[in-house]
Design a protein around this motif. Sequence first.
Motif, short mmCIF file in Angstrom:
data_model
loop_
_atom_site.label_atom_id
_atom_site.label_comp_id
_atom_site.label_asym_id
_atom_site.label_seq_id
_atom_site.Cartn_x
_atom_site.Cartn_y
_atom_site.Cartn_z
N CYS A 82 35.74 39.16 36.76
CA CYS A 82 37.10 39.71 36.63
C CYS A 82 38.12 38.58 36.54
O CYS A 82 37.95 37.53 37.16
N ASP A 83 39.21 38.81 35.78
CA ASP A 83 40.21 37.76 35.63
C ASP A 83 41.23 37.76 36.75
O ASP A 83 42.03 36.84 36.85
N ARG A 84 41.26 38.81 37.56
CA ARG A 84 42.19 38.88 38.69
C ARG A 84 41.43 38.65 40.00
O ARG A 84 40.25 38.97 40.10
N PRO A 85 42.11 38.13 41.02
CA PRO A 85 41.44 37.93 42.31
C PRO A 85 40.90 39.24 42.87
O PRO A 85 41.56 40.28 42.81
N ILE A 86 39.70 39.19 43.40
CA ILE A 86 39.12 40.34 44.11
C ILE A 86 39.75 40.34 45.51
O ILE A 86 39.51 39.43 46.30
N SER A 87 40.56 41.36 45.80
CA SER A 87 41.27 41.37 47.08
C SER A 87 40.37 41.80 48.23
O SER A 87 40.58 41.39 49.37
N LEU A 88 39.39 42.64 47.94
CA LEU A 88 38.44 43.07 48.96
C LEU A 88 37.25 43.74 48.29
O LEU A 88 37.25 43.99 47.08
N LEU A 89 36.23 44.02 49.07
CA LEU A 89 35.06 44.76 48.61
C LEU A 89 35.05 46.12 49.29
O LEU A 89 35.24 46.22 50.51
N LEU A 90 34.86 47.17 48.49
CA LEU A 90 34.78 48.52 49.03
C LEU A 90 33.34 48.84 49.38
O LEU A 90 32.43 48.64 48.57
N ALA A 91 33.13 49.35 50.58
CA ALA A 91 31.80 49.80 50.99
C ALA A 91 31.65 51.27 50.59
O ALA A 91 32.53 52.09 50.85
N THR A 92 30.55 51.59 49.92
CA THR A 92 30.28 52.99 49.58
C THR A 92 29.77 53.70 50.82
O THR A 92 29.55 53.09 51.87
N THR A 93 29.56 55.01 50.70
CA THR A 93 29.10 55.79 51.85
C THR A 93 27.65 55.53 52.18
O THR A 93 27.14 56.03 53.16
N GLY A 94 26.95 54.75 51.35
CA GLY A 94 25.58 54.36 51.68
C GLY A 94 24.55 55.28 51.05
O GLY A 94 24.86 56.25 50.36
N THR A 95 23.30 54.98 51.30
CA THR A 95 22.18 55.76 50.79
C THR A 95 21.49 56.42 51.96
O THR A 95 21.95 56.36 53.09
N SER A 96 20.34 57.06 51.71
CA SER A 96 19.59 57.68 52.80
C SER A 96 19.13 56.63 53.80
O SER A 96 18.82 56.93 54.94
N GLY A 97 19.08 55.38 53.38
CA GLY A 97 18.73 54.31 54.30
C GLY A 97 19.93 53.77 55.04
O GLY A 97 19.82 52.91 55.90
N GLY A 98 21.15 54.26 54.70
CA GLY A 98 22.35 53.86 55.40
C GLY A 98 22.91 52.52 54.98
O GLY A 98 23.76 51.96 55.67
N VAL A 99 22.46 51.95 53.87
CA VAL A 99 22.93 50.63 53.44
C VAL A 99 23.97 50.80 52.34
O VAL A 99 23.65 51.29 51.25
N PRO A 100 25.23 50.42 52.59
CA PRO A 100 26.27 50.63 51.58
C PRO A 100 26.19 49.61 50.45
O PRO A 100 25.71 48.49 50.62
N LYS A 101 26.69 50.01 49.28
CA LYS A 101 26.93 49.08 48.19
C LYS A 101 28.32 48.47 48.40
O LYS A 101 29.17 49.04 49.09
N LEU A 102 28.57 47.34 47.77
CA LEU A 102 29.87 46.68 47.85
C LEU A 102 30.48 46.64 46.45
O LEU A 102 29.89 46.09 45.53
N ILE A 103 31.66 47.24 46.31
CA ILE A 103 32.31 47.41 45.01
C ILE A 103 33.58 46.56 44.98
O ILE A 103 34.44 46.69 45.87
N PRO A 104 33.76 45.70 43.96
CA PRO A 104 34.96 44.86 43.90
C PRO A 104 36.23 45.67 43.62
O PRO A 104 36.20 46.64 42.88
N LEU A 105 37.32 45.23 44.25
CA LEU A 105 38.61 45.90 44.06
C LEU A 105 39.71 44.86 44.02
O LEU A 105 39.81 43.99 44.89
N THR A 106 40.56 44.97 42.99
CA THR A 106 41.74 44.08 42.90
C THR A 106 42.96 44.80 43.47
O THR A 106 42.97 46.03 43.61
N THR A 107 43.99 44.04 43.77
CA THR A 107 45.25 44.63 44.27
C THR A 107 45.83 45.58 43.23
O THR A 107 46.34 46.65 43.57
N GLU A 108 45.75 45.20 41.97
CA GLU A 108 46.27 46.04 40.88
C GLU A 108 45.54 47.37 40.83
O GLU A 108 46.15 48.43 40.67
N GLU A 109 44.22 47.33 40.97
CA GLU A 109 43.42 48.56 40.92
C GLU A 109 43.76 49.46 42.10
O GLU A 109 43.83 50.69 41.95
N LEU A 110 43.95 48.90 43.28
CA LEU A 110 44.33 49.71 44.44
C LEU A 110 45.67 50.39 44.19
O LEU A 110 45.84 51.58 44.50
N GLU A 111 46.62 49.68 43.62
CA GLU A 111 47.92 50.28 43.30
C GLU A 111 47.77 51.44 42.33
O GLU A 111 48.45 52.47 42.44
#
Length: 595
Positions: free
Chosen positions: A87-116
């Motif tokens: 991504c060309d913009r800074p990743i402001s944080l990683l979003l944790a998904t609700t997880g799988t049946s094993g309870g392990v979340p995925k991490l999804i990149p999020l920029t400040t612009e996308e949050l807005e």
Amino acid sequence: MLPRFDPTNPIAAISLLQDVTTNVKQIQDSVLEAILSRNAQTEYLRGLLNGQVDKQSFKKNLPIVTYEDYRSYIDRIANGEPFDLICDRPISLLLATTGTSGGVPKLIPLTTEELEQRLLFGSLYAPLIYKHVEGLDEGKSLMFYFVTRESETASGLIVRFMISCVLKSVNATNSFLWDRVQISPHAISICEDTNQGMYCQLLCGLLQRENVTRLGAPYASSFLKVIKFLEDHWHELCSNIRTGRLSDWITDAQCASGIGKFLTAPNPDLASLIEKECSKTSWEAIVTRLWPKAKCIEAVITGSMAQYIPLLEFYGGGLPLVSSWYGSSECFIGINLNPLSKPSDVSYTIIPSMGYFEFIEVVKDRQEVGHDPAESPVVVDLVDVKVGHDYELLVTTFSGLYRYRLGDILRVTGFHNNAPQFHFVGRQKVVLSIDLNKTYEEDLLKAVTNASLLLESHDLMLMDFTSRVDFSSLPGHYVLYWELGSKFKNAKLEPGSKVLEECCFTVEESLDSVYRKGRKNDKVIGPLEIKMVRPGAFDELMNFSLSRGSSVSQYKTPRSVTSEEALKILEANVVSKFLSRKTPSWEPRELHSSR
């Protein structure tokens, strides 16, 4: 991207909604052009496009990916490598998904612009519910939200759940919007102790019961957890109201301060009224009895949440159930333009500004249409989907996901202006499988719903369920874990072996012909088994997930369980077992057409 507009102006929001659903093709083309031109020099795109940022090169050269295909890039960013990997913009944080049946979340990149953009999306749909639900503006909303303690990656990048992101985006400059519509102070909603936060939000709602016109939570399941919490704590809540004194175990300073604005003096009359309603034999319509001016319950009730509709209808006393929008940690996607539609008729209109959307057509057995299994699937654009057809959704986002398989199956139900409308069918996921048979989430949910109807004449309700395949004996067989509840206090929670054996058989009869043929003579698939678990078993399962980093606001009961720890919790709570005593008919028949 969504143009900026005044979120306090409903006319501006509805006008913009009409505009973006009319100019769909132009917006989608411009969204893709913007994403590619911005990110052309990222490591990911540079290696695939070689500077060619046109639509044809994108479709020809970029692979369709899952999270596992993408994981290495996100792991590298989490470990401190530059954001321009993807991504060309800074990743402001990683979003944790609700997880799988094993309870392990995925991490999804999020920029400040996308949050807005996502916050604007929320403001875009907000006016619709006020437009459709009469009297909603005569009071405030008692919406139950819970944040989860955030964590950090090795490089110090923050990891949060999406609900926490939204709640923590409220600040001194925009808090007036919160206070204008919400009953509970914002400070209580961001309490990281779920029990204290839930207790104080309920207490706020009860103290201001005459001013509540809407109730809800992010998901149907999380709203029902609030009802269960109320059932366990109403004596104490009434005591607080009667004495005007908050319980000593509420130690969170923000919770205590927030509730202090409302718990200002003893109110024995209100306490007695609540006590009278909560002590009745049945909790049917408890929501309308406690909050008499409520006009609706708002929560996601589609997909796997559809299982909870009968419970919401029971506790809600006939209040309309509103499922406002459709989205995920990866992307916010669609809005329900008809909030008062029946739960079974809910469709979401795609908002084309939120990302670039593509679709893989699938048929009943979830096979992709029009390609050899060894080749890439045939993909169509948003404007080219057809009414009545089922598709798996791909998203390309401004935050660095490209042709990402979301795993959701959507059915096209129509169009609003030029924007397709979709019914959420379920996840593109085999939840159970033996031999050649594959049972998908949608099919399992329909089968369990059919069987649970047999409980109604016994005044029982299916509170929750999950499943697994048992291969400990041959042939293997499906196992369902059921937790039941009664419509009346202190009632027997087991209707008898014959009823539950018939439930087993009804589930089997509701599954597809491949399963039923496999059951013939018990050669390939053994008789389906229902294991009854004691009340509270699924709360233990949720607590296990929470202990591994999941979120109460976003937790969903897994429809199949493979984690050994989770299975131990379920098995420890089993109180009785039942097997299907009849073999289902196996002749092919189309009971569950996807069209």
